[in-house]
Design an enzyme around this catalytic site. Structure first.
Site, PDB file in Angstrom:
ATOM      1  N   ARG A 242      26.267 -42.143   7.833  1.00  0.00           N
ATOM      2  CA  ARG A 242      25.320 -41.777   8.899  1.00  0.00           C
ATOM      3  C   ARG A 242      23.932 -42.370   8.633  1.00  0.00           C
ATOM      4  NH1 ARG A 242      25.237 -35.665  10.818  1.00  0.00           N
ATOM      5  NH2 ARG A 242      24.560 -35.172   8.689  1.00  0.00           N
TER       6      ARG A 242
ATOM      7  N   ARG B 105      28.081 -28.777   0.687  1.00  0.00           N
ATOM      8  CA  ARG B 105      27.893 -28.290   2.061  1.00  0.00           C
ATOM      9  C   ARG B 105      29.221 -27.824   2.652  1.00  0.00           C
ATOM     10  NH1 ARG B 105      24.962 -33.283   4.521  1.00  0.00           N
ATOM     11  NH2 ARG B 105      24.774 -32.125   6.457  1.00  0.00           N
TER      12      ARG B 105
ATOM     13  N   ARG C 269      24.656 -19.925  10.864  1.00  0.00           N
ATOM     14  CA  ARG C 269      25.433 -20.482   9.759  1.00  0.00           C
ATOM     15  C   ARG C 269      26.150 -19.387   8.972  1.00  0.00           C
ATOM     16  NH1 ARG C 269      23.576 -25.806  10.001  1.00  0.00           N
ATOM     17  NH2 ARG C 269      23.836 -26.907   8.055  1.00  0.00           N
TER      18      ARG C 269
ATOM     19  N   ARG D 195      19.599 -39.464   5.542  1.00  0.00           N
ATOM     20  CA  ARG D 195      19.182 -38.146   5.059  1.00  0.00           C
ATOM     21  C   ARG D 195      19.506 -38.000   3.579  1.00  0.00           C
ATOM     22  NH1 ARG D 195      21.599 -33.872   9.271  1.00  0.00           N
ATOM     23  NH2 ARG D 195      21.899 -32.788   7.294  1.00  0.00           N
TER      24      ARG D 195
ATOM     25  N   LYS E 172      27.850 -32.625  15.736  1.00  0.00           N
ATOM     26  CA  LYS E 172      27.109 -31.630  16.529  1.00  0.00           C
ATOM     27  C   LYS E 172      25.838 -32.239  17.128  1.00  0.00           C
ATOM     28  CE  LYS E 172      26.748 -28.543  13.146  1.00  0.00           C
ATOM     29  NZ  LYS E 172      27.545 -29.077  12.020  1.00  0.00           N
TER      30      LYS E 172
HETATM   31  P1  AMP Z   1      22.021 -29.675   9.219  1.00  0.00           P
HETATM   32  O1  AMP Z   1      21.006 -30.660   9.688  1.00  0.00           O
HETATM   33  O2  AMP Z   1      22.397 -28.692  10.306  1.00  0.00           O
HETATM   34  O3  AMP Z   1      23.235 -30.338   8.606  1.00  0.00           O
HETATM   35  O4  AMP Z   1      21.329 -28.806   8.063  1.00  0.00           O
HETATM   36  C1  AMP Z   1      20.865 -29.409   6.873  1.00  0.00           C
HETATM   37  C2  AMP Z   1      20.531 -28.330   5.855  1.00  0.00           C
HETATM   38  O5  AMP Z   1      19.486 -27.482   6.401  1.00  0.00           O
HETATM   39  C3  AMP Z   1      21.674 -27.368   5.536  1.00  0.00           C
HETATM   40  O6  AMP Z   1      22.535 -27.886   4.526  1.00  0.00           O
HETATM   41  C4  AMP Z   1      20.888 -26.135   5.076  1.00  0.00           C
HETATM   42  O7  AMP Z   1      20.386 -26.301   3.764  1.00  0.00           O
HETATM   43  C5  AMP Z   1      19.694 -26.123   6.025  1.00  0.00           C
HETATM   44  N1  AMP Z   1      19.998 -25.355   7.254  1.00  0.00           N
HETATM   45  C6  AMP Z   1      20.148 -25.832   8.525  1.00  0.00           C
HETATM   46  N2  AMP Z   1      20.425 -24.861   9.386  1.00  0.00           N
HETATM   47  C7  AMP Z   1      20.470 -23.708   8.648  1.00  0.00           C
HETATM   48  C8  AMP Z   1      20.733 -22.356   8.960  1.00  0.00           C
HETATM   49  N3  AMP Z   1      21.063 -21.968  10.218  1.00  0.00           N
HETATM   50  N4  AMP Z   1      20.681 -21.443   7.949  1.00  0.00           N
HETATM   51  C9  AMP Z   1      20.370 -21.815   6.694  1.00  0.00           C
HETATM   52  N5  AMP Z   1      20.138 -23.074   6.317  1.00  0.00           N
HETATM   53  C10 AMP Z   1      20.185 -24.026   7.282  1.00  0.00           C
END
Ligand code: AMP
Length: 243
Positions: free
Chosen positions: A149, A193, A107, A182, A32
């Site tokens: 990554r 996740r 989400r 990360r 993404k």
């Molecule tokens: P990402 O970078 O999108 O993979 O997000 C990393 C982490 O941030 C996720 O595993 C969640 O813990 C938190 N996170 C990101 N976006 C959201 C969202 N829309 N709602 C809740 N938690 C989020």
């Protein structure tokens, strides 16, 4: 500001194509972030990544960041209230008037409902409905992508140690910064996740599918091919007659 029907942004106006609100959906690691960066360049609209906004808060040591840190490192979702308010504020910035790419949001169904109401509110531009493109990648590929990554903390370029390595290991090709990994890009957190994704985010995909605002893009291809598939999906969705 009152807009007449003539002055409203239209989806397809030659080179003035207005992408509107675009959601990039998909499991962790489908690409993404990479695809959002390409769409930003192509359409000149911002990428809004809730993950990046949360990590920014953690890096700055804000109260919000302190609340989010532990939840993020467990692979679970941060509270809807926190994330929704963060998105609401971001959507009020002027650079969103022709559209934006939402990456990692919504989400769950609560966030999707919140977003639908926000976008429908006349104060937000452009007044186009949300469209959603889901990138689909096999489980094994996702695991390899996530654990391989690496990120440039300066220019945000994303590498993969197997599929897209930097010229010099651990160093960004573009600015020479040391690449980082990360904290949640481990196999253990990936499994959590994925569970969260299946339980909470899969219904979001069904929600936009049921509204007829949804397309899938095959993410098991090279970056360029996935990009073409996403752009075709966006054009198709914006051309579709509105209900
Ligand atoms: P990402 O970078 O999108 O993979 O997000 C990393 C982490 O941030 C996720 O595993 C969640 O813990 C938190 N996170 C990101 N976006 C959201 C969202 N829309 N709602 C809740 N938690 C989020």
């Amino acid at each position: 500001m009152t807009q007449t029907p003539e002055s409203r942004p239209t989806a397809l106006a030659g080179t003035d194509f207005v992408p509107g609100p675009v959601l990039l959906l998909g499991a962790p690691g489908v690409g993404k972030g990479t695809q959002a960066q390409l769409l930003v360049t192509k359409y000149n609209i911002p990428q809004i990544s809730t993950g990046d906004l949360l990590r920014g808060n953690i890096a700055r040591g804000t109260e919000l960041g302190l609340k989010a840190k532990e939840i993020m490192s467990s692979g679970h979702l941060v509270d809807d209230e926190i994330v929704n308010q963060m998105v609401l504020h971001r959507l009020q910035e002027k650079d969103t008037h022709r559209g934006y790419i939402l990456d990692g949001y919504p989400r769950n169904l609560e966030q999707a409902t919140f977003l639908d109401h926000t976008v429908a509110d006349p104060i937000y531009l452009p007044r186009l409905p949300v469209i959603a493109v889901s990138i689909v990648v096999s489980y094994d590929k996702l695991l390899a992508r996530i654990t391989g990554r690496r990120n440039c903390p300066v220019c945000k370029h994303i590498y993969n140690v197997c599929a897209n390595p930097p010229k010099v290991a651990g160093v960004c090709d573009l600015d020479g910064a040391s690449l980082t990994q990360r904290g949640d890009d481990t196999e253990q957190v990936f499994i959590e996740r994925m569970k969260t994704f299946q339980a909470q985010t899969a219904p979001v995909i069904a929600h936009y599918h049921d509204q007829g605002r949804f397309e899938e893009a095959d993410g098991n291809q090279g970056v360029e091919a996935v990009n073409v598939a996403i752009e075709q999906a966006i054009l198709k969705l914006r051309r579709a007659p509105r209900g």
